[in-house]
Design a protein around this motif. Structure first.
Motif, PDB file in Angstrom:
ATOM      1  N   TYR A 130       0.658  -1.377   0.024  1.00 14.16           N
ATOM      2  CA  TYR A 130       0.134  -0.041   0.044  1.00 14.16           C
ATOM      3  C   TYR A 130       0.826   1.139   0.064  1.00 14.16           C
ATOM      4  N   VAL A 131       1.812   1.322   0.549  1.00 10.27           N
ATOM      5  CA  VAL A 131       2.707   2.577   0.876  1.00 10.27           C
ATOM      6  C   VAL A 131       3.937   2.708  -0.193  1.00 10.27           C
ATOM      7  N   GLU A 136       9.276   2.622   5.826  1.00 13.54           N
ATOM      8  CA  GLU A 136       7.714   2.226   6.538  1.00 13.54           C
ATOM      9  C   GLU A 136       7.575   0.915   6.431  1.00 13.54           C
ATOM     10  N   GLY A 307      -2.731   9.539  12.531  1.00 12.98           N
ATOM     11  CA  GLY A 307      -3.049   9.880  11.232  1.00 12.98           C
ATOM     12  C   GLY A 307      -4.489  10.351  11.018  1.00 12.98           C
ATOM     13  N   TRP A 311      -5.217  14.012   9.078  1.00 14.22           N
ATOM     14  CA  TRP A 311      -6.244  14.146   8.052  1.00 14.22           C
ATOM     15  C   TRP A 311      -7.123  15.199   8.555  1.00 14.22           C
ATOM     16  N   GLU A 335     -11.465   1.290  -2.368  1.00 14.13           N
ATOM     17  CA  GLU A 335     -10.293   1.155  -3.104  1.00 14.13           C
ATOM     18  C   GLU A 335      -9.913  -0.462  -2.929  1.00 14.13           C
ATOM     19  N   VAL A 400      -1.056   2.256   7.283  1.00 13.73           N
ATOM     20  CA  VAL A 400      -1.208   2.882   5.996  1.00 13.73           C
ATOM     21  C   VAL A 400      -1.925   4.138   5.951  1.00 13.73           C
ATOM     22  N   TRP A 401      -2.992   4.429   6.903  1.00 15.71           N
ATOM     23  CA  TRP A 401      -3.840   5.407   6.962  1.00 15.71           C
ATOM     24  C   TRP A 401      -2.810   6.464   7.458  1.00 15.71           C
ATOM     25  N   GLU A 403       0.551   6.726   7.205  1.00 19.52           N
ATOM     26  CA  GLU A 403       1.654   7.091   6.234  1.00 19.52           C
ATOM     27  C   GLU A 403       1.046   8.094   5.045  1.00 19.52           C
ATOM     28  N   LYS A 404      -0.307   7.795   4.699  1.00 19.56           N
ATOM     29  CA  LYS A 404      -0.816   8.297   3.597  1.00 19.56           C
ATOM     30  C   LYS A 404      -1.147   9.869   4.101  1.00 19.56           C
ATOM     31  N   LYS A 405      -1.253  10.120   5.286  1.00 16.65           N
ATOM     32  CA  LYS A 405      -1.669  11.589   5.777  1.00 16.65           C
ATOM     33  C   LYS A 405      -0.595  12.217   6.092  1.00 16.65           C
ATOM     34  N   GLU A 409       7.570  12.898   3.824  1.00 21.28           N
ATOM     35  CA  GLU A 409       7.798  11.707   3.491  1.00 21.28           C
ATOM     36  C   GLU A 409       8.361  10.727   4.489  1.00 21.28           C
TER      37      GLU A 409
END
Length: 552
Positions: A130-131, A136, A307, A311, A335, A400-401, A403-405, A409
């Motif tokens: 996912y990332v 990570e 996370g 957001w 998704e 994952v949540w 890392e995405k937010k 980097e």
């Protein structure tokens, strides 16, 4: 050399994840347990002693067909090594090699380290999917390794440490559309073989994961023939493996005492049950509530919280600074595997909660179900374990949540290290208990100290031990006698295995045994049951808190 470098570049995510798992194992369990001739650490009582003695009896037993049967732990009734949770896959393998094995031999240390390594490897692969960031993924794998449901079961029941099978099943489901139908079917066949030969709870658990991806493809109107073939492959190999190991060699009576007593509590995801110094343990229902442990760890809760905060801050920035009115519109998209995950959560929670659902110490419903369905839940026994796939989805989703937010980097990797350390610190008392239990040298001392035991061991014609009194309520005595029997290649008429049917058969056979006492048998009574020692054909002697009867 170039080929090695290419292999490393392609596979370093799971290799480093496995290294994280193995280093964690050594830090908690030490290296002494990896010595295959060091067996005392397995003789301190509890399920791990049951696991080890199951292997000892199986090793001493003659070969039968099906291959997993032995008759010396329930003489004269055969029972499968499946029901002593002795990791049948390894038990059969090493029994084939018993002619060259040392007298004292255990494989549970190696097994546990392999499980921790595989846990880290598949955890890293799931995160990386996912990332797409190796740092990570590797750091995040630690949170899969040190989760309470993994470490808690590893120190109680070695076979249940194979929770990497859950992660492997999720990984196969995620990549189902990217591999050929044949490879997908073979892969699930291998999972079925592994689940059936390691611990029976993983058979339905992994099956539910596969079923969830199958149903998701049906719901989303994708091609699902590969899922059907994979499902048939999985069921075929799992059932075939269990049959080959003797799992269907006798009927199975449900254990009605476990239903509702070992289920998932609806407060489970936030109830540390002793795995946190910061969070207070919440009330539970049932005498075996630890089987429904679902606390993912303080580090994971922090990961999810950070996370979410990131957001929210980003949302506020877009609304009030950028004046982006579209941010107010709630958008939702499934998704990749969102439908499969939702289906899996629903199935897992329903099975784990059981018909007797509790919130805290209160029973909030007790469903009146058809007898066949109620009986099915009773056969499952510790149904709280079926919440494990949900816990691992929470761990994966939280990492994952966050890392995405994250706006920068490298920020996610740094925070994952911090949260991993915090989770270790928060659960340090539990970890220290396991370091003391497994990391320090343990010397087994039997309760059987009288010289008479050595005299009986030297008598070549003594081959059997019969427990006339009920011994399962005194675990230490039961295991001391069983260890003595296993070390001297004697049989016992019953043992602490999970199959209720064999226990019932042993009780039925006992009366016949006592009506026809044999000279090659030691008959064991509790000291308080002297009134049962009245057979004129036998002589009795009291030693070490038990009465031993022997034909004159």
């Amino acid at each position: 050399m170039q080929s090695v470098l290419n292999y490393w570049k392609k596979h370093n995510v799971w290799i480093l994840g496995a290294l994280v798992g193995n280093i964690t194992f050594i830090c908690i369990f030490g290296v002494h347990v990896l010595n295959v001739t060091y067996t005392d650490w397995l003789l301190g009582g509890g399920d791990i002693t049951q696991n080890y003695l199951g292997w000892c009896f199986f090793r001493n037993s003659d070969w039968f067909f099906p291959l997993g049967l032995m008759d010396n732990a329930s003489y004269p009734n055969p029972v499968s090594v499946i029901f002593t949770d002795s990791v049948p896959l390894f038990a059969v393998l090493f029994k084939m090699l018993r002619a060259v094995l040392p007298g004292e031999f255990q494989y549970f240390g190696i097994w546990s380290m392999l499980c921790m390594g595989a846990q880290g490897a598949f955890g890293a692969l799931l995160i990386f999917h996912y990332v797409k960031k190796k740092a990570e993924a590797v750091v995040g794998s630690l949170l899969f390794v040190i989760t309470p449901i993994m470490l808690g079961q590893m120190s109680l029941n070695m076979a249940l440490g194979a929770q990497w099978l859950i992660l492997l099943s999720l990984y196969l489901g995620i990549y189902r559309l990217e591999i050929t139908k044949k490879k997908y079917m073979i892969s699930w066949g291998i999972v079925g073989l592994l689940a059936g030969s390691i611990q029976l709870y993983f058979v339905p658990m992994c099956g539910f994961i596969l079923l969830s991806f199958l149903l998701a493809d049906v719901i989303q109107r994708r091609k699902y023939t590969r899922d059907l073939w994979a499902f048939l492959s999985y069921i075929g190999t799992a059932v075939g493996t269990v049959a080959l190991l003797g799992g269907f060699s006798h009927k199975h009576l449900p254990d009605i005492s476990l239903l509702g007593q070992s289920s998932f509590n609806l407060n489970g995801l936030l109830n540390p049950q002793g795995w946190s110094q910061v969070l207070t343990s919440l009330p539970v229902y049932g005498v075996n509530s630890s089987e429904g442990l679902a606390f993912p760890g303080t580090g994971i809760l922090l990961t999810l919280a950070v996370g979410t905060v990131a957001w929210l801050l980003h949302l506020i920035y877009r609304i009030f600074v950028k004046r982006d009115k579209e941010s107010l519109q709630i958008q939702w998209s499934w998704e990749e595997n969102g439908v499969a995950y939702l289906v899996l959560v629903v199935i897992s929670v329903l099975v784990a909660v059981s018909p007797k659902a509790a919130y805290g110490s209160d029973l909030i419903w007790n469903l009146d179900l058809p007898n066949w369905l109620y009986s099915l839940w009773q056969r499952i026994g510790s149904c709280g374990r079926f919440i494990w796939p949900v816990v691992y989805l929470v761990i994966l989703g939280s990492v994952v949540w966050m890392e995405k937010k994250m706006p920068w980097e490298t920020m996610a990797a740094v925070l994952l290290v911090i949260f991993g350390i915090l989770q270790i610190y928060d659960g340090k008392w539990q970890l220290m208990q396991r370091q003391v239990q497994f990391g320090t040298d343990f010397i087994y001392e039997s309760r059987l100290e009288d010289e008479k035991w050595e005299e009986w061991a030297e008598e070549d014609d003594l081959k059997h031990m019969v427990f006339v009194s009920y011994m399962l309520d005194d675990e230490e005595l039961m295991y001391s006698l069983s260890i003595y029997a296993a070390q001297n290649n004697m049989t016992v008429n019953y043992f602490n295995y999970s199959c209720q049917t064999i226990r019932s058969l042993a009780a039925e056979h006992l009366q016949e045994e006592m009506n026809n006492v044999q000279a090659d048998t030691l008959y064991i009574y509790k000291a308080a049951e002297e009134d049962k020692c009245f057979n004129p054909k036998m002589e009795y002697v009291e030693v070490d808190g038990v009465i031993v009867g022997k034909v004159k």
